[in-house]
Write a protein that holds these residues in place. Structure first.
Motif, PDB file in Angstrom:
ATOM      1  N   HIS A 103       0.881  -1.216  -0.090  1.00 16.70           N
ATOM      2  CA  HIS A 103      -0.204   0.035   0.098  1.00 16.70           C
ATOM      3  C   HIS A 103       1.093   1.284   0.018  1.00 16.70           C
ATOM      4  N   CYS A 117       2.549   1.738  -3.262  1.00 11.06           N
ATOM      5  CA  CYS A 117       1.943   2.103  -4.335  1.00 11.06           C
ATOM      6  C   CYS A 117       1.403   3.575  -4.115  1.00 11.06           C
ATOM      7  N   ARG A 118       1.271   4.065  -2.871  1.00 12.58           N
ATOM      8  CA  ARG A 118       0.957   5.400  -2.692  1.00 12.58           C
ATOM      9  C   ARG A 118       1.896   6.412  -3.168  1.00 12.58           C
ATOM     10  N   GLU A 166       1.697   6.591  -6.830  1.00 16.00           N
ATOM     11  CA  GLU A 166       0.241   6.945  -7.349  1.00 16.00           C
ATOM     12  C   GLU A 166      -0.324   5.866  -8.106  1.00 16.00           C
ATOM     13  N   PRO A 219      -3.397   3.487  -7.430  1.00 19.04           N
ATOM     14  CA  PRO A 219      -4.544   3.142  -6.341  1.00 19.04           C
ATOM     15  C   PRO A 219      -4.783   1.730  -6.294  1.00 19.04           C
ATOM     16  N   ASN A 230      -4.876   4.816   0.656  1.00 23.87           N
ATOM     17  CA  ASN A 230      -4.625   4.800  -0.871  1.00 23.87           C
ATOM     18  C   ASN A 230      -5.683   3.580  -1.507  1.00 23.87           C
ATOM     19  N   THR A 288      -8.553   3.769  -2.897  1.00 28.79           N
ATOM     20  CA  THR A 288      -9.357   4.735  -3.090  1.00 28.79           C
ATOM     21  C   THR A 288     -10.377   4.118  -4.183  1.00 28.79           C
TER      22      THR A 288
END
Ligand code: MG
Length: 384
Positions: free
Chosen positions: A289, A292-293, A296, A298, A322, A324
């Motif tokens: 997570h 990946c955050r 960028e 999601p 993240n 989303t």
């Protein structure tokens, strides 16, 4: 935390809707529930999401039971752990090929640690995640539907799902799909709930007819195409993503943080479907997570036909910032005649599930009497 005992229970949880497998109709979900008790009597429940047959991954209920009983539980029983991430480290190198079995214990230790801290798992995970984050209080929910051969039946199912409030419709597809039915589904779904497809790795970049179908799908402007190519095809996914406008979402490909790093570096996709069981638990899931955050990318939380116990972990994870996109976090009534928890998971009219941010631990109570009534095998392991 020092684990005093671990009890494994396999249950056969009756499904609302039986489904067909290669060997016939299945009307119950075989699941392993894990009950962990530490030295001061604190208990935590978790579950292993492995399936009865090796289809999604090679792991199975029977293999996971053996791995838990003979390998994983002996590695943790009686040992002291200051943090659940230590459990992850202790198991990682010894049991690399059984992430779902490993995750069952690792996630239970997260539940245990949150209970001992008298805070919700969602808040605890938010604190561990890089930069810290307050959990969101509700998570958006989508639904996965099988691709029907009958267009009317599929469109009916989509209409009902939209009426129930689901915020994303996902269809399972393969190279033999009927594109006309998919186009109708796209029109039926409209824009409020984005339509996506999941190919479970069934397409091939080398096959011209597969590529032609993927280009047709691309023209529909779906929210994502999930796992079009096999799990280890990182470079091929990058090449395909280069050719498609639709974001590729990787599911089976991401078995570890190293896989997420590879995906980001090669640009193999733009979205990740996270299933904590697939990556060996919450330590790895939070790491992915956070990675990946920063990139960028999601995420959304996938589903493995969990009971209300496994769902509690997914809901807590999906409350991280993240995540989303709508996850496969259906209410209990979607799958179960009766769930194994005293208060089933529900979804409101706008497709949102409430995160129990103010309840300690995983926020659900196990219905022990019901669990006892559907146990098919049980084993208890105690520290000597
Ligand atoms: Mg998938």
């Amino acid at each position: 935390m020092q684990l005093a005992s671990v009890t494994l229970r396999e249950i056969g949880l009756p499904l609302v809707e039986p489904f067909r497998t290669a060997t016939g109709m299945v009307d119950t979900r075989r699941l392993i529930l894990v009950e962990l008790t530490d030295g001061d009597g604190t208990t935590a429940w978790s579950e292993c999401v492995a399936e009865a047959v090796p289809s999604y991954t090679a792991e199975t209920v029977d293999g996971a039971w053996t791995a838990l009983a003979d390998l994983i539980i002996p590695l943790v029983l009686g040992k002291s752990f200051t943090h659940p991430t230590d459990v992850h480290s202790a198991l990682w190198s010894w049991v690399p090929d059984q992430p779902m079995a490993r995750a069952a214990v690792e996630m239970g230790m997260w539940g245990m640690a949150a209970t001992r801290r008298e805070e919700s798992l969602a808040r605890f995970l938010g604190r561990i995640s890089e930069r810290g984050a307050a959990p969101r209080k509700t998570v958006a929910t989508g639904i996965a539907l099988g691709m029907q051969s009958d267009a009317d039946e599929l469109l009916d199912r989509i209409r009902l799902a939209l009426r129930d409030g689901y915020r994303r419709i996902k269809l399972k597809v393969s190279p033999s799909l009927d594109l006309e039915i998919l186009r109708s589904a796209c029109t039926q779904t409209g824009t409020r709930a984005g339509l996506s497809v999941d190919a479970n790795g069934s397409f091939s970049l080398e096959n011209k007819s597969d590529m032609a179908i993927l280009e047709e799908i691309d023209a529909l402007g779906l929210s994502m195409i999930e796992q079009p190519l096999p799990a280890n095809a990182f470079e091929q996914h990058a090449e395909l993503q280069n050719r498609l406008r639709t974001p590729i979402c990787l599911d089976e490909s991401i078995a570890s943080d190293a896989d997420a790093e590879l995906m980001i570096r090669l640009r193999s996709g733009r979205i990740v479907n996270m299933k904590p069981g697939r990556v060996g638990g919450l330590t790895e899931a939070v790491g992915i997570h956070d990675r990946c955050r920063l990139a960028e990318i999601p995420l959304w939380c996938g589903g493995m036909l969990e009971s209300g116990i496994g769902r509690a972990y997914n809901v807590a994870l999906a409350s991280l910032p993240n995540f989303t996109l709508p996850g496969d976090i259906s209410p209990s009534s979607r799958y179960w005649e009766r769930d194994v928890i005293t208060e089933p998971w529900t979804m409101d009219q706008s497709g949102m599930v409430t995160v129990p941010v103010d309840r300690p631990g995983i926020g659900v109570e196990v219905d022990r009497d019901f669990v006892d009534s559907i146990v098919t095998r049980q084993a208890k392991f105690s520290a000597s």
